[in-house]
Every structure is written in structure tokens, then in C-alpha cells.
Design a protein around this motif. Structure first.
Motif, PDB file in Angstrom:
ATOM      1  N   ILE A 150     -14.617 -16.388  -9.701  1.00  0.00           N
ATOM      2  CA  ILE A 150     -13.619 -15.312 -10.100  1.00  0.00           C
ATOM      3  C   ILE A 150     -12.758 -15.936 -11.694  1.00  0.00           C
ATOM      4  CG2 ILE A 150     -10.380 -15.534  -9.671  1.00  0.00           C
ATOM      5  CD1 ILE A 150     -11.987 -15.927  -6.672  1.00  0.00           C
ATOM      6  N   ILE A 151     -12.745 -17.080 -11.959  1.00  0.00           N
ATOM      7  CA  ILE A 151     -12.797 -17.509 -13.477  1.00  0.00           C
ATOM      8  C   ILE A 151     -13.758 -17.004 -14.654  1.00  0.00           C
ATOM      9  CG2 ILE A 151     -12.823 -19.402 -15.508  1.00  0.00           C
ATOM     10  CD1 ILE A 151     -12.360 -20.922 -13.108  1.00  0.00           C
ATOM     11  N   LYS A 152     -14.713 -16.440 -13.673  1.00  0.00           N
ATOM     12  CA  LYS A 152     -15.574 -15.454 -15.113  1.00  0.00           C
ATOM     13  C   LYS A 152     -15.156 -14.138 -14.726  1.00  0.00           C
ATOM     14  CE  LYS A 152     -20.260 -16.281 -15.231  1.00  0.00           C
ATOM     15  NZ  LYS A 152     -21.169 -15.826 -14.713  1.00  0.00           N
ATOM     16  N   LEU A 153     -14.855 -13.523 -13.607  1.00  0.00           N
ATOM     17  CA  LEU A 153     -14.251 -12.097 -13.524  1.00  0.00           C
ATOM     18  C   LEU A 153     -13.182 -12.035 -14.093  1.00  0.00           C
ATOM     19  CD1 LEU A 153     -14.381  -9.608 -11.939  1.00  0.00           C
ATOM     20  CD2 LEU A 153     -12.738 -10.779 -10.309  1.00  0.00           C
ATOM     21  N   LEU A 154     -12.181 -12.971 -14.636  1.00  0.00           N
ATOM     22  CA  LEU A 154     -11.030 -12.716 -14.682  1.00  0.00           C
ATOM     23  C   LEU A 154     -11.138 -12.794 -16.834  1.00  0.00           C
ATOM     24  CD1 LEU A 154      -8.723 -15.460 -13.041  1.00  0.00           C
ATOM     25  CD2 LEU A 154      -8.474 -13.431 -12.983  1.00  0.00           C
TER      26      LEU A 154
END
Length: 122
Positions: A73-77
Motif C-alpha cells: 500500500i505504501i508503494k502504491l501511494l
């Protein structure tokens, strides 16, 4: 030792002894958290409801069962905000202990940076 362990050792993220190099993880987390927090602050216009929801996700998903998903999720953000994700941080999800400390450092740094933005806005 797995291929990923070798990468983590080569990058200095895991010491030869197998211990997590917390100084190195802190350095990488700190370097990538600053632009992330800045973009979150800018994109939300300092909307604390949104910032608090994101912080809640960072804290509540920091469990052994969800940590890998949280990393994704962090990478996606990062991608959604147009920020490049650090090549140095990329392999941090390949070791549970490294990932645990990385997410801890990232979340702590995020909170500190947001506190600074709040103080500047007042």
C-alpha cells in the motif's frame, strides 16, 4: 541464506551476524518518508481527517499478518503521488524483521513530520 538475504546483507540492511542494521533501516526510512509526508500534506491541503485516516492505516496494519500488504500500500501511494519508490527500500519486505523495523521507522518519521507541518500551520 536466501537470495534476498544476500541482497539485504550486500546493501548493509542486515549485518553479517544476521542482525537487522537499524541505523541503515532508519536512514532509508527517513529519506523516503520526508517526500511522502510532504506530498500527503500538500495533496490533502493539511486535512487532518484524511491524515489521521492514513496514520490509522499505518498503525493498525502494522501487524505480522498485514505488514506485507501495508508495504504494498505504501508503494502504491508513492506511485499515486508521482513519487519514485526507493530502490534501497524495495527489498525491505523480503525479511520479516527488516520489514517490521522499516514500517515502525516509516510510521514514526511520518508522525513527526506531520507534527512539524501542523505546528507550522498554526
Amino acid at each position: 541464506m536466501t537470495k534476498n538475504d544476500n541482497i539485504l546483507v550486500a546493501k548493509g540492511i542486515i549485518k553479517q551476524s544476521g542482525e537487522v542494521n537499524k541505523d541503515k533501516v532508519n536512514l532509508v526510512a527517513g529519506a523516503i518518508t520526508q517526500p511522502f509526508a510532504e506530498m500527503v500534506w500538500l495533496i490533502t491541503g493539511g486535512d487532518m481527517e484524511t491524515v489521521n485516516r492514513l496514520t490509522d492505516i499505518l498503525v493498525t496494519m502494522n501487524t505480522p499478518a498485514d505488514r506485507g500488504k501495508l508495504f504494498k500500500i505504501i508503494k502504491l501511494l508513492y506511485g499515486l503521488m508521482g513519487l519514485p519508490f526507493s530502490e534501497e527500500a524495495e527489498p525491505m519486505n523480503s525479511d520479516p524483521d527488516v520489514l517490521d523495523y522499516f514500517i515502525f521507522s516509516f510510521t514514526a518519521d511520518f508522525g513527526e513530520i506531520i507534527k512539524d507541518y501542523i505546528a507550522e500551520a498554526e
